[in-house]
Design an enzyme around this catalytic site. Structure first.
Site, PDB file in Angstrom:
ATOM      1  N   SER A 124       0.848  -1.206   0.000  1.00  0.00           N
ATOM      2  CA  SER A 124       0.000   0.000   0.000  1.00  0.00           C
ATOM      3  C   SER A 124       0.876   1.246   0.000  1.00  0.00           C
ATOM      4  O   SER A 124       2.033   1.206   0.442  1.00  0.00           O
ATOM      5  CB  SER A 124      -0.858  -0.008   1.272  1.00  0.00           C
ATOM      6  OG  SER A 124      -1.473   1.243   1.473  1.00  0.00           O
ATOM      7  N   TYR A 159      -1.347   0.450  10.930  1.00  0.00           N
ATOM      8  CA  TYR A 159      -1.570  -0.116   9.592  1.00  0.00           C
ATOM      9  C   TYR A 159      -0.348   0.172   8.706  1.00  0.00           C
ATOM     10  O   TYR A 159       0.139  -0.722   7.992  1.00  0.00           O
ATOM     11  CB  TYR A 159      -2.835   0.483   8.984  1.00  0.00           C
ATOM     12  CG  TYR A 159      -3.175  -0.031   7.602  1.00  0.00           C
ATOM     13  CD1 TYR A 159      -3.725  -1.290   7.419  1.00  0.00           C
ATOM     14  CD2 TYR A 159      -2.963   0.756   6.468  1.00  0.00           C
ATOM     15  CE1 TYR A 159      -4.046  -1.756   6.152  1.00  0.00           C
ATOM     16  CE2 TYR A 159      -3.283   0.303   5.197  1.00  0.00           C
ATOM     17  CZ  TYR A 159      -3.822  -0.958   5.040  1.00  0.00           C
ATOM     18  OH  TYR A 159      -4.136  -1.412   3.779  1.00  0.00           O
TER      19      TYR A 159
HETATM   20  N1  LIG Z   1      -8.797  -0.812   0.180  1.00  0.00           N
HETATM   21  C1  LIG Z   1      -7.714  -0.035   0.136  1.00  0.00           C
HETATM   22  O1  LIG Z   1      -7.782   1.215   0.160  1.00  0.00           O
HETATM   23  C2  LIG Z   1      -6.359  -0.676   0.024  1.00  0.00           C
HETATM   24  C3  LIG Z   1      -5.285   0.115  -0.404  1.00  0.00           C
HETATM   25  C4  LIG Z   1      -4.023  -0.464  -0.489  1.00  0.00           C
HETATM   26  C5  LIG Z   1      -3.854  -1.789  -0.157  1.00  0.00           C
HETATM   27  N2  LIG Z   1      -4.913  -2.525   0.261  1.00  0.00           N
HETATM   28  C6  LIG Z   1      -4.678  -3.911   0.645  1.00  0.00           C
HETATM   29  O2  LIG Z   1      -5.268  -4.768  -0.324  1.00  0.00           O
HETATM   30  C7  LIG Z   1      -5.650  -5.987   0.327  1.00  0.00           C
HETATM   31  C8  LIG Z   1      -7.102  -6.272  -0.004  1.00  0.00           C
HETATM   32  O3  LIG Z   1      -7.919  -5.222   0.498  1.00  0.00           O
HETATM   33  P1  LIG Z   1      -9.410  -4.980  -0.043  1.00  0.00           P
HETATM   34  O4  LIG Z   1      -9.538  -3.559  -0.426  1.00  0.00           O
HETATM   35  O5  LIG Z   1      -9.767  -6.032  -0.994  1.00  0.00           O
HETATM   36  O6  LIG Z   1     -10.228  -5.120   1.326  1.00  0.00           O
HETATM   37  P2  LIG Z   1     -11.371  -6.161   1.746  1.00  0.00           P
HETATM   38  O7  LIG Z   1     -12.365  -6.340   0.670  1.00  0.00           O
HETATM   39  O8  LIG Z   1     -11.829  -5.677   3.091  1.00  0.00           O
HETATM   40  O9  LIG Z   1     -10.567  -7.527   1.905  1.00  0.00           O
HETATM   41  C9  LIG Z   1      -9.789  -7.821   3.003  1.00  0.00           C
HETATM   42  C10 LIG Z   1      -9.687  -9.319   3.078  1.00  0.00           C
HETATM   43  O10 LIG Z   1      -8.896  -9.677   4.206  1.00  0.00           O
HETATM   44  C11 LIG Z   1      -9.554 -10.737   4.834  1.00  0.00           C
HETATM   45  N3  LIG Z   1      -9.131 -10.901   6.215  1.00  0.00           N
HETATM   46  C12 LIG Z   1      -9.068  -9.972   7.205  1.00  0.00           C
HETATM   47  N4  LIG Z   1      -8.622 -10.548   8.327  1.00  0.00           N
HETATM   48  C13 LIG Z   1      -8.407 -11.854   8.035  1.00  0.00           C
HETATM   49  C14 LIG Z   1      -7.963 -12.963   8.773  1.00  0.00           C
HETATM   50  N5  LIG Z   1      -7.627 -12.874  10.070  1.00  0.00           N
HETATM   51  N6  LIG Z   1      -7.881 -14.168   8.158  1.00  0.00           N
HETATM   52  C15 LIG Z   1      -8.211 -14.294   6.856  1.00  0.00           C
HETATM   53  N7  LIG Z   1      -8.641 -13.276   6.096  1.00  0.00           N
HETATM   54  C16 LIG Z   1      -8.736 -12.079   6.687  1.00  0.00           C
HETATM   55  C17 LIG Z   1     -11.023 -10.404   4.717  1.00  0.00           C
HETATM   56  O11 LIG Z   1     -11.773 -11.542   5.033  1.00  0.00           O
HETATM   57  P3  LIG Z   1     -13.237 -11.461   5.711  1.00  0.00           P
HETATM   58  O12 LIG Z   1     -14.174 -11.383   4.568  1.00  0.00           O
HETATM   59  O13 LIG Z   1     -13.319 -12.740   6.473  1.00  0.00           O
HETATM   60  O14 LIG Z   1     -13.265 -10.243   6.597  1.00  0.00           O
HETATM   61  C18 LIG Z   1     -11.037 -10.007   3.245  1.00  0.00           C
HETATM   62  O15 LIG Z   1     -11.065 -11.156   2.433  1.00  0.00           O
HETATM   63  C19 LIG Z   1      -5.365  -5.798   1.812  1.00  0.00           C
HETATM   64  O16 LIG Z   1      -4.114  -6.364   2.112  1.00  0.00           O
HETATM   65  C20 LIG Z   1      -5.311  -4.291   1.955  1.00  0.00           C
HETATM   66  O17 LIG Z   1      -4.521  -3.923   3.062  1.00  0.00           O
HETATM   67  C21 LIG Z   1      -6.177  -2.014   0.314  1.00  0.00           C
END
Ligand SMILES: NC(=O)c1ccc[n+]([C@@H]2O[C@H](COP(=O)([O-])OP(=O)(O)OC[C@H]3O[C@@H](n4cnc5c(N)ncnc54)[C@H](OP(=O)(O)O)[C@@H]3O)[C@@H](O)[C@H]2O)c1
Length: 247
Positions: free
Chosen positions: A140, A153
């Site tokens: 990120s 974070y």
């Molecule tokens: N959204 C942003 O602005 C952004 C920006 C940069 C990077 N990222 C990164 O991109 C990645 C995906 O994010 P996203 O935007 O797709 O968010 P998201 O839709 O909220 O997805 C997050 C995922 O992490 C899973 N998760 C959380 N805790 C967990 C655990 N203990 N065990 C297994 N799974 C777990 C969630 O599962 P559940 O469905 O079970 O909760 C979900 O599948 C993350 O690493 C995030 O940090 C996101």
């Protein structure tokens, strides 16, 4: 060697991740592609899988259950080689909430950093043995420099980013590739209710950028690409000014 031909067997760790699923959508998978969605909630994994082409199965994966990862990954590889692993688990919790409940910061770090380390070391060992495969790591912009509004974070992401770069170097020449993805603010489930930051993007755009990155040769993809320039500037801001940032 990278994923320049269509992957035939894919593991998505964080199988309900909007970004992870958008990457799968952008890859244009064929009906014979095997997709394993790994996550905590069986019903939501099944619902996500129903939207995907290919042969989808789901497996239970808790990023915080560190001791389970090596066996889980061994079981997946026992059924056949993997071409692509996307490590997309992550948890974003407001800093004020973490300040009020420090134990929850541990959950954030395990989901966003430690769980990736234990899972991906297990993956890397098996991919090294098969001399092929690609690992996608979702870092990120938050990894670039800790902000006081988001520093747990940011610290987890900085750790993950460093891990991914080291892993890529350790796998260089083995036939295994690591693609490090650094999105900015992604408008979606994780950031719901937060005002978008400059150069915001969407899960679909991240998916398209990752698909393009997989088709090419670079090791790092910024989404949007201009964010790489912004990040270079962010590193130069004097600390007394940096700490004035509200968010
Ligand atoms: N959204 C942003 O602005 C952004 C920006 C940069 C990077 N990222 C990164 O991109 C990645 C995906 O994010 P996203 O935007 O797709 O968010 P998201 O839709 O909220 O997805 C997050 C995922 O992490 C899973 N998760 C959380 N805790 C967990 C655990 N203990 N065990 C297994 N799974 C777990 C969630 O599962 P559940 O469905 O079970 O909760 C979900 O599948 C993350 O690493 C995030 O940090 C996101």
């Amino acid at each position: 060697m990278g994923t320049r031909k269509a992957p035939s067997r894919i593991l998505l760790l964080g199988g309900t991740s909007e970004i992870g699923l958008a990457i799968l959508a952008a890859l244009g998978l064929g009906p014979d592609t095997q997709v394993l969605l790994a996550g905590r909630d069986t019903d939501r994994l099944a619902a996500a899988g129903a939207e995907l082409p290919g042969k989808v199965s789901t497996i239970r994966y808790d990023a915080a259950d560190l001791a389970s990862h090596d066996e889980l990954i061994a079981d997946v590889f026992a059924d056949g080689p993997l071409d692509l692993v996307i490590s997309a688990a992550g948890l974003l919790v407001g800093q004020q909430q973490l300040d009020a409940a420090p134990a929850s910061a541990g959950d954030l770090v395990q989901a966003s950093f430690t769980g990736h380390v234990t899972s991906l070391l297990a993956v890397a060992g098996r991919m090294r043995a098969q001399a092929s495969g690609t690992i996608v790591v979702l870092s990120s912009i938050a990894a670039v420099r800790p902000r006081k509004a988001n520093f747990v974070y940011g610290a987890a992401k900085a750790g993950l980013d460093a891990f991914a770069r080291g892993l890529a170097d350790s796998l260089h020449g083995t036939g295994v590739r690591v693609l490090l993805v650094r999105p900015g603010f992604v408008i979606g489930r994780m950031t719901e209710g937060m005002p978008p930051a400059p150069l915001s993007t969407t899960p679909a755009k991240v998916g398209q950028a990752v698909a393009a990155g997989l088709a090419g040769h670079r090791g790092v993809v910024w989404v949007p690409a201009a964010l790489g320039v912004l990040a270079a500037g962010m590193r130069l801001i004097p600390r007394p000014l940096w700490r004035q940032l509200r968010r």
